[in-house]
Design a protein around this motif. Sequence first.
Motif, PDB file in Angstrom:
ATOM      1  N   LYS A  70       0.880  -1.333  -0.014  1.00 26.83           N
ATOM      2  CA  LYS A  70      -0.064  -0.035   0.115  1.00 26.83           C
ATOM      3  C   LYS A  70       0.743   1.335  -0.216  1.00 26.83           C
ATOM      4  O   LYS A  70       0.600   2.025  -0.710  1.00 26.83           O
ATOM      5  CB  LYS A  70      -0.851  -0.002   1.229  1.00 26.83           C
ATOM      6  N   MET A  71       2.082   1.330   0.792  1.00 24.89           N
ATOM      7  CA  MET A  71       2.832   2.380   0.768  1.00 24.89           C
ATOM      8  C   MET A  71       3.455   2.567  -0.871  1.00 24.89           C
ATOM      9  O   MET A  71       3.487   3.620  -1.073  1.00 24.89           O
ATOM     10  CB  MET A  71       3.986   2.189   1.874  1.00 24.89           C
ATOM     11  N   ARG A  72       3.985   1.429  -1.250  1.00 25.76           N
ATOM     12  CA  ARG A  72       4.643   1.490  -2.604  1.00 25.76           C
ATOM     13  C   ARG A  72       3.360   2.084  -3.369  1.00 25.76           C
ATOM     14  O   ARG A  72       3.736   3.095  -4.339  1.00 25.76           O
ATOM     15  CB  ARG A  72       4.980   0.384  -3.044  1.00 25.76           C
ATOM     16  N   ALA A  73       2.077   1.723  -3.376  1.00 27.09           N
ATOM     17  CA  ALA A  73       1.353   2.160  -4.390  1.00 27.09           C
ATOM     18  C   ALA A  73       1.047   3.848  -3.990  1.00 27.09           C
ATOM     19  O   ALA A  73       0.955   4.500  -4.981  1.00 27.09           O
ATOM     20  CB  ALA A  73      -0.134   1.568  -4.222  1.00 27.09           C
ATOM     21  N   ARG A  74       0.854   4.315  -2.682  1.00 25.10           N
ATOM     22  CA  ARG A  74       0.647   5.539  -2.495  1.00 25.10           C
ATOM     23  C   ARG A  74       2.014   6.447  -3.119  1.00 25.10           C
ATOM     24  O   ARG A  74       1.856   7.696  -3.400  1.00 25.10           O
ATOM     25  CB  ARG A  74       0.687   5.672  -1.035  1.00 25.10           C
ATOM     26  N   VAL A  75       3.160   6.008  -2.828  1.00 25.74           N
ATOM     27  CA  VAL A  75       4.232   6.585  -3.228  1.00 25.74           C
ATOM     28  C   VAL A  75       4.217   6.760  -4.676  1.00 25.74           C
ATOM     29  O   VAL A  75       4.712   7.857  -5.355  1.00 25.74           O
ATOM     30  CB  VAL A  75       5.630   5.977  -2.688  1.00 25.74           C
ATOM     31  N   MET A  76       3.744   5.631  -5.592  1.00 20.19           N
ATOM     32  CA  MET A  76       3.950   5.651  -7.101  1.00 20.19           C
ATOM     33  C   MET A  76       3.010   6.811  -7.566  1.00 20.19           C
ATOM     34  O   MET A  76       3.201   7.712  -8.397  1.00 20.19           O
ATOM     35  CB  MET A  76       3.557   4.373  -7.479  1.00 20.19           C
ATOM     36  N   ARG A  77       1.803   6.874  -6.925  1.00 22.02           N
ATOM     37  CA  ARG A  77       0.817   7.958  -7.199  1.00 22.02           C
ATOM     38  C   ARG A  77       1.138   9.201  -6.911  1.00 22.02           C
ATOM     39  O   ARG A  77       0.877  10.179  -7.692  1.00 22.02           O
ATOM     40  CB  ARG A  77      -0.545   7.542  -6.410  1.00 22.02           C
ATOM     41  N   ARG A  78       1.869   9.413  -5.616  1.00 23.54           N
ATOM     42  CA  ARG A  78       2.167  10.681  -5.192  1.00 23.54           C
ATOM     43  C   ARG A  78       3.411  11.449  -6.009  1.00 23.54           C
ATOM     44  O   ARG A  78       3.727  12.489  -6.166  1.00 23.54           O
ATOM     45  CB  ARG A  78       2.560  10.664  -3.746  1.00 23.54           C
ATOM     46  N   LEU A  79       4.140  10.459  -6.645  1.00 21.54           N
ATOM     47  CA  LEU A  79       5.441  10.748  -7.234  1.00 21.54           C
ATOM     48  C   LEU A  79       5.535  10.599  -8.952  1.00 21.54           C
ATOM     49  O   LEU A  79       6.186  10.845  -9.504  1.00 21.54           O
ATOM     50  CB  LEU A  79       6.451  10.007  -6.911  1.00 21.54           C
ATOM     51  N   SER A  80       4.118  10.388  -9.417  1.00 17.93           N
ATOM     52  CA  SER A  80       3.677  10.294 -10.727  1.00 17.93           C
ATOM     53  C   SER A  80       4.030  11.454 -11.468  1.00 17.93           C
ATOM     54  O   SER A  80       4.240  11.327 -12.751  1.00 17.93           O
ATOM     55  CB  SER A  80       2.303   9.797 -10.863  1.00 17.93           C
ATOM     56  N   TYR A  81       4.063  12.534 -10.737  1.00 20.73           N
ATOM     57  CA  TYR A  81       4.568  13.692 -11.832  1.00 20.73           C
ATOM     58  C   TYR A  81       6.242  14.136 -12.015  1.00 20.73           C
ATOM     59  O   TYR A  81       6.410  14.762 -12.852  1.00 20.73           O
ATOM     60  CB  TYR A  81       4.110  15.129 -10.955  1.00 20.73           C
ATOM     61  N   MET A  82       6.880  13.279 -11.184  1.00 20.53           N
ATOM     62  CA  MET A  82       8.149  13.459 -11.434  1.00 20.53           C
ATOM     63  C   MET A  82       8.938  13.178 -12.679  1.00 20.53           C
ATOM     64  O   MET A  82       8.487  11.901 -13.493  1.00 20.53           O
ATOM     65  CB  MET A  82       9.076  12.742 -10.146  1.00 20.53           C
ATOM     66  N   THR A  83       9.931  13.687 -13.225  1.00 14.75           N
ATOM     67  CA  THR A  83      10.686  13.200 -14.516  1.00 14.75           C
ATOM     68  C   THR A  83      11.545  12.001 -13.946  1.00 14.75           C
ATOM     69  O   THR A  83      11.940  11.807 -12.949  1.00 14.75           O
ATOM     70  CB  THR A  83      11.387  14.644 -14.754  1.00 14.75           C
ATOM     71  N   GLU A  84      11.744  11.438 -15.264  1.00 12.13           N
ATOM     72  CA  GLU A  84      12.687  10.328 -15.005  1.00 12.13           C
ATOM     73  C   GLU A  84      14.202  10.619 -14.491  1.00 12.13           C
ATOM     74  O   GLU A  84      14.536   9.853 -13.571  1.00 12.13           O
ATOM     75  CB  GLU A  84      12.839   9.543 -16.457  1.00 12.13           C
ATOM     76  N   GLU A  85      14.569  11.572 -14.918  1.00 11.03           N
ATOM     77  CA  GLU A  85      15.880  12.104 -14.299  1.00 11.03           C
ATOM     78  C   GLU A  85      15.695  12.306 -12.807  1.00 11.03           C
ATOM     79  O   GLU A  85      16.683  11.793 -12.146  1.00 11.03           O
ATOM     80  CB  GLU A  85      16.374  13.219 -14.849  1.00 11.03           C
TER      81      GLU A  85
END
Length: 90
Positions: free
Chosen positions: A35-50
């Motif tokens: 669940k933590m991983r899913a939240r982090v993925m959702r919250r950081l989805s705006y970030m660039t690959e770099e």
Amino acid sequence: MAEHVRSEARVRAVLFEPLDGLKRPKGLTVEAFEKMRARVMRRLSYMTEENLRGLAELVARQARGAWPKEGLVLSWAFALQVPPPRESDY
């Protein structure tokens, strides 16, 4: 919606997959960690690959064998790339 899915996939591919060898944080069950991983993925989805690559390097240096707490990972991410403002009526 499709862009959001691709963004979460980018977070998974660039941040989580390279660090798969890290243990989950102490005290977290497997379910809570997922669940933590899913939240982090959702919250950081705006970030660039770099910036995600930079975050992955930072997490790897600080990890000591286990994932740092969610709040630390998010604070490091926000310092690397400020999230866009949320839509608001105010």
